[in-house]
Design a protein around this motif. Structure first.
Motif, mmCIF file in Angstrom:
data_model
loop_
_atom_site.group_PDB
_atom_site.id
_atom_site.type_symbol
_atom_site.label_atom_id
_atom_site.label_comp_id
_atom_site.label_asym_id
_atom_site.label_seq_id
_atom_site.Cartn_x
_atom_site.Cartn_y
_atom_site.Cartn_z
ATOM 1 N N HIS A 6 -51.061 -11.983 28.611
ATOM 2 C CA HIS A 6 -51.889 -11.114 29.433
ATOM 3 C C HIS A 6 -52.709 -10.114 28.622
ATOM 4 C CE1 HIS A 6 -49.247 -12.727 32.519
ATOM 5 N NE2 HIS A 6 -50.155 -12.370 33.385
ATOM 6 N N MET A 15 -56.179 -10.889 33.308
ATOM 7 C CA MET A 15 -55.544 -11.987 34.030
ATOM 8 C C MET A 15 -55.734 -13.258 33.211
ATOM 9 S SD MET A 15 -56.343 -13.368 37.865
ATOM 10 C CE MET A 15 -55.041 -12.818 38.929
ATOM 11 N N CYS A 69 -46.886 -11.071 46.427
ATOM 12 C CA CYS A 69 -46.645 -10.781 45.011
ATOM 13 C C CYS A 69 -47.927 -10.424 44.258
ATOM 14 C CB CYS A 69 -45.947 -11.962 44.358
ATOM 15 S SG CYS A 69 -45.491 -11.677 42.650
ATOM 16 N N ALA A 70 -48.981 -11.186 44.435
ATOM 17 C CA ALA A 70 -50.239 -10.924 43.715
ATOM 18 C C ALA A 70 -50.863 -9.594 44.119
ATOM 19 C CB ALA A 70 -51.228 -12.062 43.947
ATOM 20 N N ILE A 73 -48.229 -6.978 41.970
ATOM 21 C CA ILE A 73 -48.188 -7.035 40.513
ATOM 22 C C ILE A 73 -49.600 -7.374 40.033
ATOM 23 C CG2 ILE A 73 -47.133 -8.161 38.511
ATOM 24 C CD1 ILE A 73 -44.643 -8.559 40.267
ATOM 25 N N CYS A 76 -50.859 -10.945 38.460
ATOM 26 C CA CYS A 76 -50.372 -12.201 39.030
ATOM 27 C C CYS A 76 -51.490 -12.910 39.794
ATOM 28 C CB CYS A 76 -49.216 -11.946 39.996
ATOM 29 S SG CYS A 76 -47.670 -11.599 39.167
ATOM 30 N N HIS A 77 -51.487 -14.226 39.689
ATOM 31 C CA HIS A 77 -52.436 -15.034 40.458
ATOM 32 C C HIS A 77 -51.912 -15.209 41.878
ATOM 33 C CE1 HIS A 77 -53.307 -16.242 36.300
ATOM 34 N NE2 HIS A 77 -54.520 -16.511 36.736
ATOM 35 N N THR A 111 -49.976 -22.277 37.784
ATOM 36 C CA THR A 111 -49.137 -21.235 37.182
ATOM 37 C C THR A 111 -47.830 -21.144 37.954
ATOM 38 O OG1 THR A 111 -49.144 -18.952 36.345
ATOM 39 C CG2 THR A 111 -50.146 -19.319 38.501
ATOM 40 N N MET A 115 -42.543 -14.882 39.199
ATOM 41 C CA MET A 115 -42.740 -13.513 39.695
ATOM 42 C C MET A 115 -42.554 -13.439 41.206
ATOM 43 S SD MET A 115 -42.915 -11.925 36.982
ATOM 44 C CE MET A 115 -42.967 -10.358 37.824
ATOM 45 N N GLU A 116 -42.951 -14.475 41.914
ATOM 46 C CA GLU A 116 -42.762 -14.505 43.365
ATOM 47 C C GLU A 116 -41.275 -14.514 43.702
ATOM 48 O OE1 GLU A 116 -46.871 -15.386 42.584
ATOM 49 O OE2 GLU A 116 -45.046 -16.129 41.662
ATOM 50 N N THR A 119 -39.799 -11.075 42.840
ATOM 51 C CA THR A 119 -40.250 -10.086 43.828
ATOM 52 C C THR A 119 -39.496 -10.276 45.147
ATOM 53 O OG1 THR A 119 -42.430 -9.959 42.795
ATOM 54 C CG2 THR A 119 -42.270 -9.195 45.072
#
Length: 162
Positions: A6, A15, A69-70, A73, A76-77, A111, A115-116, A119
């Motif tokens: 990143h 990103m 999530c996006a 954070i 995040c995509h 991706t 992270m999802e 979260t």
């Protein structure tokens, strides 16, 4: 050591460009644990938490968190999630008792969904704390961690030790 993905050449946050990556099926599982008093655990078992159906509310909160999530954070995509599940189970470890939240997220994309899943597990745990804090503010949320992931260039990974 792998470089941070990143950061650009100047060290500035950006990103990651995933436009040239191939879409693959991706799955991630994350967990969070809540150490609770025996009193709260009994109230959860008896469905007598004053704020309502604790487990259903926590599951819905976790699912909503994965979908957002996006928005939460910054780098995040946004992902088209094909599945999100939240499982909440009791655990007993010596004198310690509590709940273990496990979040599973799936997508087909460029991706991963780590992270999802993280979260989702975190927000489900925070929702449990919120609904139980009137009974006991000493609840501890811990061990928020990725348990496994599948798909993508790096392939599969499974946590070997807690």
């Amino acid at each position: 050591m792998t470089e941070f993905s990143h950061l650009n050449a100047s060290g500035e946050a950006n990103m990651v460009d995933v436009s040239d990556k191939e879409s693959t099926q991706r799955t991630a599982v994350a967990q969070a644990e809540l150490s609770l008093s025996s009193d709260i655990l009994q109230k959860i078992r008896e469905h007598t938490i004053a704020k309502g159906d604790l487990l259903a509310t926590a599951r819905i909160a976790g699912i909503q968190a994965a979908k957002k999530c996006a928005d939460l954070i910054p780098l995040c995509h946004p992902l088209p999630l094909s599945k999100v599940t939240i499982e909440i189970d009791e655990y007993h470890d010596g004198d310690e008792v509590g709940l273990r939240v496990q979040a599973l997220c799936k997508t087909t994309g460029k991706t991963g969904v780590e992270m999802e899943a993280l979260t989702a597990a975190s927000i489900a745990a925070l929702t449990i704390y919120d609904m139980c804090k009137a009974v006991d503010k000493a609840i501890v949320i811990s061990k928020i961690r990725l348990m496994e992931k599948q798909g993508g260039k790096s392939g599969s990974w499974v946590r070997e030790h807690d």
